[in-house]
Design an enzyme around this catalytic site. Structure first.
Site, PDB file in Angstrom:
ATOM      1  N   ASP A  64      10.642   7.603  -8.638  1.00  0.00           N
ATOM      2  CA  ASP A  64       9.110   7.948  -8.466  1.00  0.00           C
ATOM      3  C   ASP A  64       8.479   6.635  -8.398  1.00  0.00           C
ATOM      4  OD1 ASP A  64       9.619  10.680  -8.141  1.00  0.00           O
ATOM      5  OD2 ASP A  64       9.268  11.012 -10.422  1.00  0.00           O
ATOM      6  N   TYR A 157      -8.775  -3.397   5.182  1.00  0.00           N
ATOM      7  CA  TYR A 157      -7.238  -3.559   5.139  1.00  0.00           C
ATOM      8  C   TYR A 157      -6.889  -4.854   5.500  1.00  0.00           C
ATOM      9  CZ  TYR A 157      -2.405  -3.062   7.205  1.00  0.00           C
ATOM     10  OH  TYR A 157      -1.179  -3.100   7.451  1.00  0.00           O
ATOM     11  N   LYS A 161      -4.394  -7.662   3.033  1.00  0.00           N
ATOM     12  CA  LYS A 161      -3.130  -8.235   3.499  1.00  0.00           C
ATOM     13  C   LYS A 161      -3.268  -9.583   3.329  1.00  0.00           C
ATOM     14  CE  LYS A 161      -0.707  -4.599   4.540  1.00  0.00           C
ATOM     15  NZ  LYS A 161       0.420  -4.189   3.795  1.00  0.00           N
TER      16      LYS A 161
END
Ligand SMILES: NC(=O)c1ccc[n+]([C@@H]2O[C@H](COP(=O)([O-])OP(=O)(O)OC[C@H]3O[C@@H](n4cnc5c(N)ncnc54)[C@H](OP(=O)(O)O)[C@@H]3O)[C@@H](O)[C@H]2O)c1
Length: 251
Positions: A64, A157, A161
């Site tokens: 998990d 985003y 990055k």
């Protein structure tokens, strides 16, 4: 263990349902049977990926992992390495987010930053320590050309990055001489689940092409690769394009 020919025996996919991560496992499986640890949220897709990789010859373990849970990285790496060393770990989880919505939703910005920046740097820290202890290994981080120069259309985003790109580049240098290497991968537009329904951007590529670049990059001990390779030169030009022009580009 990586053998004398650089052939990988065990692979950890953090974000084990990512199309790029799964393509990487299939690419390595073309060379030899593999132990693959899929670290991902519990889902039907995770079960399907596990079955497909088993059918392709992998011994698959499922662990998990939820990037929104701060306790998850340490638990995940401990579970993933309980059955043996990891030769290559691909840090592939991430979300694109919708810039339009993010512009009006601070809580969504915080959530995206946690999944795309906070969790990857914690995972990188824990993986590096574990690989240092085992004395070998490669960490592959999925950055993006979006981080090389932020665009108005997806700068939240892009900023995450840029952050992980800096982190993993620095991590690579900090690990010099330890036997552990880090590869930063900067794809352009990849036709995957993440971009489903979006029109192709110029130089659009596939998860399989990114997988090929990862396998080659790790084998050759590269620090950074662009996919496709031409993106390196495109981004070099875009990084130096005057802002007034850059802002008007349809990207
Ligand atoms: N596609 C592109 O154009 C492109 C370009 C450059 C870089 N990248 C980067 O490449 C990496 C892989 O992307 P991809 O193209 O393979 O897309 P993808 O198939 O959508 O994979 C992204 C994965 O991230 C996982 N994820 C999202 N939120 C998570 C969370 N809270 N906890 C754990 N896992 C979570 C998803 O798992 P679930 O199954 O649980 O949802 C999903 O499998 C990403 O980091 C992406 O930013 C992609």
């Amino acid at each position: 263990m990586i053998d004398a020919l650089g052939s990988v025996g065990s692979l950890l996919l953090v974000g084990g349902t990512s199309d790029i991560a799964v393509a990487t496992a299939h690419r390595y499986l073309q060379e030899r049977p593999l132990r693959v640890v899929l670290a991902a949220r519990d889902s039907a897709r995770r079960a399907t990926v596990a079955e497909e990789l088993r059918a392709a010859g992998a011994t698959v373990e499922v662990v998990d992992f939820d990037a929104e849970d701060p306790a998850s990285p340490e638990r995940m790496v401990a579970a993933a390495t309980a059955g043996g060393d990891v030769d290559v770990a691909v840090v592939a989880f991430g979300q694109l987010g919708e810039q339009e919505q993010l512009a009006h939703d601070p809580a969504a910005v915080a959530a995206l930053a946690r999944v795309n920046y906070v969790a990857p740097v914690v995972v990188g820290t824990v993986l590096a320590e574990r690989m240092r202890a085992q004395g070998h290994g490669s960490i592959v981080a999925l950055s993006s050309v979006a981080g090389e120069r932020a665009r108005a259309s997806n700068f939240v985003y892009g900023s995450t990055k840029a952050g992980i790109d800096a982190f993993y580049s620095g991590l690579a240098d900090s690990l010099a001489g330890s036997g552990v290497s880090v590869l930063v991968v900067r794809p352009g537009f990849v036709r995957s689940k993440m971009t489903e329904g979006l029109p192709d951007a110029p130089l659009a590529t596939t998860p399989e092409a990114v997988a090929e670049a990862i396998v080659t990059g790790v084998r050759k001990g590269r620090h950074t690769v662009w996919v496709p390779g031409a993106m390196r030169w495109v981004m070099s030009g875009l990084r130096h394009t005057p802002r007034a022009i850059f802002r008007k580009l349809p990207i």
